[in-house]
Every structure is written in structure tokens, then in C-alpha cells.
Design an enzyme around this catalytic site. Structure first.
Site, mmCIF file in Angstrom:
data_model
loop_
_atom_site.group_PDB
_atom_site.id
_atom_site.type_symbol
_atom_site.label_atom_id
_atom_site.label_comp_id
_atom_site.label_asym_id
_atom_site.label_seq_id
_atom_site.Cartn_x
_atom_site.Cartn_y
_atom_site.Cartn_z
ATOM 1 N N ASN A 13 0.854 -1.184 0.000
ATOM 2 C CA ASN A 13 0.000 0.000 0.000
ATOM 3 C C ASN A 13 0.889 1.233 0.000
ATOM 4 O O ASN A 13 1.503 1.570 1.009
ATOM 5 C CB ASN A 13 -0.909 -0.017 1.242
ATOM 6 C CG ASN A 13 -1.805 1.211 1.308
ATOM 7 O OD1 ASN A 13 -1.970 1.927 0.319
ATOM 8 N ND2 ASN A 13 -2.381 1.456 2.463
ATOM 9 N N LYS A 15 -0.025 4.248 -0.289
ATOM 10 C CA LYS A 15 -0.714 5.393 0.314
ATOM 11 C C LYS A 15 -0.568 6.613 -0.608
ATOM 12 O O LYS A 15 -0.425 6.460 -1.810
ATOM 13 C CB LYS A 15 -0.218 5.627 1.732
ATOM 14 C CG LYS A 15 -0.304 4.344 2.590
ATOM 15 C CD LYS A 15 -0.037 4.576 4.040
ATOM 16 C CE LYS A 15 -0.159 3.255 4.798
ATOM 17 N NZ LYS A 15 -0.069 3.456 6.266
ATOM 18 N N HIS A 99 -9.515 0.486 4.681
ATOM 19 C CA HIS A 99 -8.229 0.659 5.356
ATOM 20 C C HIS A 99 -8.419 1.560 6.579
ATOM 21 O O HIS A 99 -9.260 2.456 6.591
ATOM 22 C CB HIS A 99 -7.209 1.275 4.398
ATOM 23 C CG HIS A 99 -5.816 1.306 4.937
ATOM 24 N ND1 HIS A 99 -5.377 2.299 5.798
ATOM 25 C CD2 HIS A 99 -4.765 0.466 4.768
ATOM 26 C CE1 HIS A 99 -4.118 2.068 6.117
ATOM 27 N NE2 HIS A 99 -3.714 0.965 5.511
ATOM 28 N N GLU A 101 -6.926 4.033 7.680
ATOM 29 C CA GLU A 101 -6.854 5.473 7.411
ATOM 30 C C GLU A 101 -8.139 5.978 6.773
ATOM 31 O O GLU A 101 -8.560 7.115 7.035
ATOM 32 C CB GLU A 101 -5.637 5.773 6.538
ATOM 33 C CG GLU A 101 -4.339 5.621 7.305
ATOM 34 C CD GLU A 101 -3.119 5.447 6.438
ATOM 35 O OE1 GLU A 101 -2.037 5.257 7.014
ATOM 36 O OE2 GLU A 101 -3.246 5.477 5.200
ATOM 37 N N GLU A 169 -5.298 -5.501 10.448
ATOM 38 C CA GLU A 169 -4.302 -4.459 10.668
ATOM 39 C C GLU A 169 -4.607 -3.760 11.992
ATOM 40 O O GLU A 169 -5.445 -2.869 12.042
ATOM 41 C CB GLU A 169 -4.273 -3.469 9.499
ATOM 42 C CG GLU A 169 -5.620 -3.032 8.964
ATOM 43 C CD GLU A 169 -5.536 -1.793 8.093
ATOM 44 O OE1 GLU A 169 -4.469 -1.525 7.536
ATOM 45 O OE2 GLU A 169 -6.545 -1.076 8.012
ATOM 46 N N GLY A 175 2.385 2.069 11.023
ATOM 47 C CA GLY A 175 3.242 3.239 10.929
ATOM 48 C C GLY A 175 3.891 3.635 12.241
ATOM 49 O O GLY A 175 4.492 4.696 12.341
ATOM 50 N N SER A 215 3.372 -2.414 10.313
ATOM 51 C CA SER A 215 4.819 -2.246 10.434
ATOM 52 C C SER A 215 5.591 -3.528 10.121
ATOM 53 O O SER A 215 6.569 -3.867 10.796
ATOM 54 C CB SER A 215 5.186 -1.737 11.840
ATOM 55 O OG SER A 215 4.585 -0.482 12.084
#
Length: 258
Positions: A13, A15, A99, A101, A169, A175, A215
Site C-alpha cells: 500500500n 498510500k 483501510h 486510514e 491491521e 506506521g 509495520s
């Protein structure tokens, strides 16, 4: 299908990152040099929408391209949206949905995720559907409850489970440099597979591919992929680096997926 027959799957991904030149370099220097058995490992990368065409043109055929998101609407007066029909027409076979985010930064709800899954299913798109808990939910012992709510929300949108991959996730590991231990990740993946068995069927559960995202690095990949219920990774930052090739190699060289 026995678990040992599940094909591993790794998604990169990207992003909202990359320039025309940087993605050319990434494709030519990393992805096109990655060596793996396509019978064992499926590799998918998701650039920003305006880079999809050039990435598709540059990539070797053994790596597929995904969209990072898909509209819950169809074609029409929906400025800024990209529909499932348009992705399919452009020969993009994969999309990510839900996702963290999208959920946490842009306020995407479980209902919207369900609508997007339904749209993807309606045109035959493969979807990687993302679920995961926050740190406070993990610490409160609410992980399975949170995941069940997210899974329950979109299950009725699915007509063909062979076109669904679930990506677990944990939000606290995205991150942050923190990675769920192999034992914690395996325990949660095992719960997700048990949910599929109870709510869909044992056959679908045995064939369902469940990715871990949070991560992931070349160092953590080998032990994670050795767990019985972890079938691959959803990789963020590391997918923009040469390290992504090492993650693919770690998967390809793993002893077993079961």
C-alpha cells in the site's frame, strides 16, 4: 481446501506517496527484480490512482495492481470518486476497502465499507477488506468484539467469498514501528478464521486468505508468515523501499503456510 494450499498474498500500500520518477524507480529497481513462485505467492501493489496506468505499463505480469479505495456509488455525478465499474473497465482486478486510514482519518463507516464491498462484488473485483482495533480496545480485551462488528457489517454484501481477502491491521501497529508478536497476530487471525467458519462455511474458512498488516519488515516477516493462520502481509512504508523485495523473498522461501 486445506490450509497448506492457500496461496500467500502480499499487498503493498503506497498510500498518498510517490512521484512519477520515484514509482518508475521502485518498479524497475525493486518489483521487476523480485523473484518468486507465482504458484506460491501473489504480489499486489496499490499506487495512487493517477499512477495506476503507468505502474501497470511498467510492471512485469507477475505483479498485480490494486486501487487503494473504491467508490460506494456507481458512475455518475460523484465528483472525485472512482467507481468499481471504472476500475474493472481499466483492467484493475483488485481494490482495498476499509483501510484504517479511510476509517479513522476520513470517517468511513462500517456501512460504507459494506456498500463498497457490494459494489466490488457486483462487477467481480477482488477486494482486500481491512479490519483492526485501536490500542485501547486491545488493552481492554475488546479485540474480538471489535473485529466481529466489522466482519458482521459486510458479510451480507459478499456473494463470492473467493474474491475476498481479509487484512487484519491493528491500528496501534500501523506506521508506529510496533508489530504484533507472532503469537498475538496468530491468535487474532485464528479468531477471524473461526468467525468465517461460523458465519459462512468451513470450506470458505479453510480457503480464506488472511493478511497481517502493521509495520511489517523483512526482519519480522519470516516468523509471522510461519504462523498457521497468517497467509500474507499488507505492507505500508516498507513497500516503498527495496526492503519490499526481501519481504516477498521471505514469503517465497517460507517452509509452510499451514
Amino acid at each position: 481446501m486445506e490450509s497448506a494450499q492457500r496461496k500467500m498474498i502480499v499487498g503493498g500500500n503506497w498510500k498518498s506517496n510517490g512521484t512519477v520518477q520515484s514509482i518508475k524507480d521502485l518498479v524497475n529497481d525493486v518489483l521487476n527484480k523480485a523473484e518468486f513462485d507465482t504458484e506460491r505467492v501473489e504480489v499486489i501493489v496499490a499506487p495512487i490512482s493517477i499512477h495506476i496506468a503507468s505502474v501497470k505499463a511498467l510492471l512485469k505480469e507477475n505483479v498485480k495492481v490494486a486501487a487503494q479505495n473504491v467508490s460506494e456509488t456507481g458512475n455518475g455525478a460523484f465528483t472525485g470518486e472512482i467507481s468499481a465499474e471504472q476500475l474493472k473497465d481499466f483492467d484493475v482486478q483488485w481494490t482495498y476497502i476499509g483501510h484504517s486510514e479511510r476509517r479513522n482519518v476520513f470517517g468511513e463507516t462500517d456501512a460504507q465499507v459494506a456498500n463498497k464491498v457490494a459494489k466490488a462484488q457486483s462487477v467481480g473485483l477482488n477486494a482486500i477488506v481491512c479490519i483492526g482495533e485501536h490500542l485501547e480496545q486491545r488493552e481492554a480485551g475488546e479485540t474480538n468484539m471489535v473485529l466481529k462488528k466489522m466482519l458482521d457489517a459486510f458479510k451480507d454484501s459478499v456473494k463470492d467469498w473467493s474474491k475476498i481477502v481479509i487484512a487484519y491491521e491493528p491500528v496501534w501497529a500501523i506506521g508506529t514501528g510496533k508489530t504484533a508478536s507472532p503469537a498475538i497476530a496468530e491468535e487474532t487471525h485464528k479468531y477471524i478464521r473461526s468467525w468465517v467458519k461460523e458465519n459462512v462455511s468451513e470450506e470458505v474458512a479453510n480457503g480464506m486468505r488472511i493478511q497481517y498488516g502493521g509495520s511489517v519488515t523483512a526482519a519480522t516477516a519470516p516468523e509471522l508468515i510461519s504462523q498457521p493462520n497468517i497467509d500474507g502481509f499488507l505492507v505500508g512504508g516498507a513497500s516503498l523501499k527495496a526492503e519490499f523485495k526481501d519481504i516477498i523473498t521471505a514469503m517465497n522461501n517460507s517452509e509452510s503456510t499451514a
